[in-house]
Design a protein around this motif. Sequence first.
Motif, PDB file in Angstrom:
ATOM      1  N   LEU A 133      -4.677  -7.442  -4.684  1.00 49.57           N
ATOM      2  CA  LEU A 133      -4.589  -8.050  -6.013  1.00 49.57           C
ATOM      3  C   LEU A 133      -3.173  -8.519  -6.318  1.00 49.57           C
ATOM      4  CD1 LEU A 133      -6.806  -5.565  -8.076  1.00 49.57           C
ATOM      5  CD2 LEU A 133      -7.332  -7.956  -7.571  1.00 49.57           C
ATOM      6  N   SER A 140       0.825  -1.212   0.000  1.00 46.16           N
ATOM      7  CA  SER A 140       0.000   0.000   0.000  1.00 46.16           C
ATOM      8  C   SER A 140       0.859   1.261   0.000  1.00 46.16           C
ATOM      9  CB  SER A 140      -0.937   0.009   1.214  1.00 46.16           C
ATOM     10  OG  SER A 140      -1.916  -1.002   1.117  1.00 46.16           O
ATOM     11  N   THR A 175      -7.313  -2.652  -1.697  1.00 49.97           N
ATOM     12  CA  THR A 175      -7.818  -3.627  -2.681  1.00 49.97           C
ATOM     13  C   THR A 175      -6.760  -3.906  -3.734  1.00 49.97           C
ATOM     14  OG1 THR A 175     -10.100  -2.900  -2.362  1.00 49.97           O
ATOM     15  CG2 THR A 175      -9.608  -4.073  -4.399  1.00 49.97           C
ATOM     16  N   SER A 176      -6.122  -2.855  -4.231  1.00 52.88           N
ATOM     17  CA  SER A 176      -5.069  -3.036  -5.236  1.00 52.88           C
ATOM     18  C   SER A 176      -3.900  -3.836  -4.664  1.00 52.88           C
ATOM     19  CB  SER A 176      -4.575  -1.671  -5.722  1.00 52.88           C
ATOM     20  OG  SER A 176      -5.614  -0.936  -6.332  1.00 52.88           O
ATOM     21  N   SER A 186      -9.668   1.082  -7.912  1.00 54.11           N
ATOM     22  CA  SER A 186      -8.580   0.122  -7.911  1.00 54.11           C
ATOM     23  C   SER A 186      -8.109  -0.189  -9.332  1.00 54.11           C
ATOM     24  CB  SER A 186      -9.031  -1.175  -7.221  1.00 54.11           C
ATOM     25  OG  SER A 186      -7.999  -2.130  -7.221  1.00 54.11           O
ATOM     26  N   LEU A 187      -9.066  -0.312 -10.257  1.00 49.80           N
ATOM     27  CA  LEU A 187      -8.710  -0.585 -11.657  1.00 49.80           C
ATOM     28  C   LEU A 187      -7.889   0.546 -12.256  1.00 49.80           C
ATOM     29  CD1 LEU A 187     -12.047  -2.118 -13.015  1.00 49.80           C
ATOM     30  CD2 LEU A 187      -9.873  -3.311 -12.663  1.00 49.80           C
ATOM     31  N   LEU A 215      -6.018   2.685 -10.578  1.00 50.64           N
ATOM     32  CA  LEU A 215      -4.710   2.657  -9.930  1.00 50.64           C
ATOM     33  C   LEU A 215      -3.796   1.599 -10.554  1.00 50.64           C
ATOM     34  CD1 LEU A 215      -5.693   2.987  -6.149  1.00 50.64           C
ATOM     35  CD2 LEU A 215      -4.265   4.590  -7.424  1.00 50.64           C
ATOM     36  N   MET A 216      -4.352   0.391 -10.756  1.00 45.89           N
ATOM     37  CA  MET A 216      -3.552  -0.683 -11.325  1.00 45.89           C
ATOM     38  C   MET A 216      -3.193  -0.393 -12.775  1.00 45.89           C
ATOM     39  SD  MET A 216      -3.017  -2.553  -8.795  1.00 45.89           S
ATOM     40  CE  MET A 216      -2.215  -3.985  -9.520  1.00 45.89           C
ATOM     41  N   LEU A 265       2.001   1.818  -3.512  1.00 49.93           N
ATOM     42  CA  LEU A 265       0.880   2.290  -4.336  1.00 49.93           C
ATOM     43  C   LEU A 265       0.513   3.735  -4.002  1.00 49.93           C
ATOM     44  CD1 LEU A 265      -1.403  -0.891  -4.240  1.00 49.93           C
ATOM     45  CD2 LEU A 265      -0.145  -0.008  -6.219  1.00 49.93           C
TER      46      LEU A 265
END
Length: 327
Positions: free
Chosen positions: A282, A225, A278-279, A312-313, A315-316, A228
Amino acid sequence: MSCTSAKECPSTSTVSVFTECFASPPEPRFHESQSSITAELLQDYLELLTTKNEATINSATPGVTTLFKDQNTVLFLFELCRHLGLTPDVQYRAVELFHRFMIGHIEELYSHVQSSAETSSPITWRDVEERLKHQVTLRAVSCVQLASKLSSHYHLVTLNRARVFLSKCGFRYAATSIVQSEVRVLKTIKFRVHNPTPLEFIETLLGALDSEDDSLPVMQLHGISLKLLDIFYLSRESIFTNFAKLIKSRNNTRPEEIEKLISVLCVDSMLLAAAIITSASLVIYEAIDTQWLISALCEAAGVESRDIIDYSLVLMQEVFSGDDSDT
């Protein structure tokens, strides 16, 4: 010089005791019952963060929420903190302090220029800009000083360390000037130095999740985290540009409505924290195995699962696009 007595040279165990009692821990201690706060206190603090987050969202102004959080500014503050050996929480707090100070500072200076227009010696905005350019490094250092004092009582940025750094940057400031700058920052933000950073939201959510399920790899999630969150701070503009594209692709939303929604997302630290956790999950689990975590985050953070997944999508997407550019 050799030590001749225990009084002159403390034993290793004595040093360990002092470190344990007085030194701030280098990372959150999620699994240690003696040093961790109770689940009830965590829930209370989570509710307090929720209230503060809602107040921030309600006062969000489009175009202002990220004005002084551009990539170059964030990168400079991050590098400054790392050069001084400061912990990650200091760098995030320094960015938030600098952003709040600069907004207030610009408003004060603009009012001063406006009020001088009717005098015999009016001040031009060009003159103010030149002064700002010369002082901005000093102001950034002052924000880092304040952030370090909020984080640790034994590893703060002292006056001498600040002066040495500024000297290396080519600025010759007297000690009194550095102190006055720190006071100026405090006055401009009305001495409200402790606003929660996104990291506090992340750590509080992780603590709440850990209190419910102690099998959660909470330290792994925390470490990922942090990385990120660095990416978010350094790629904020790109992330929200992609978020705007995602919103536009799903709905026939007008540009002004998208701008308003993005201005809310820019300051929604609770949603950001949930999306980052969440990311991080993953990276550890398969996508199908994160559903239980998303459900737990929805309950703890009070946000919608669809919003967490979308964030999250995006961010990824930024993480993988960064990897592609490096190769």
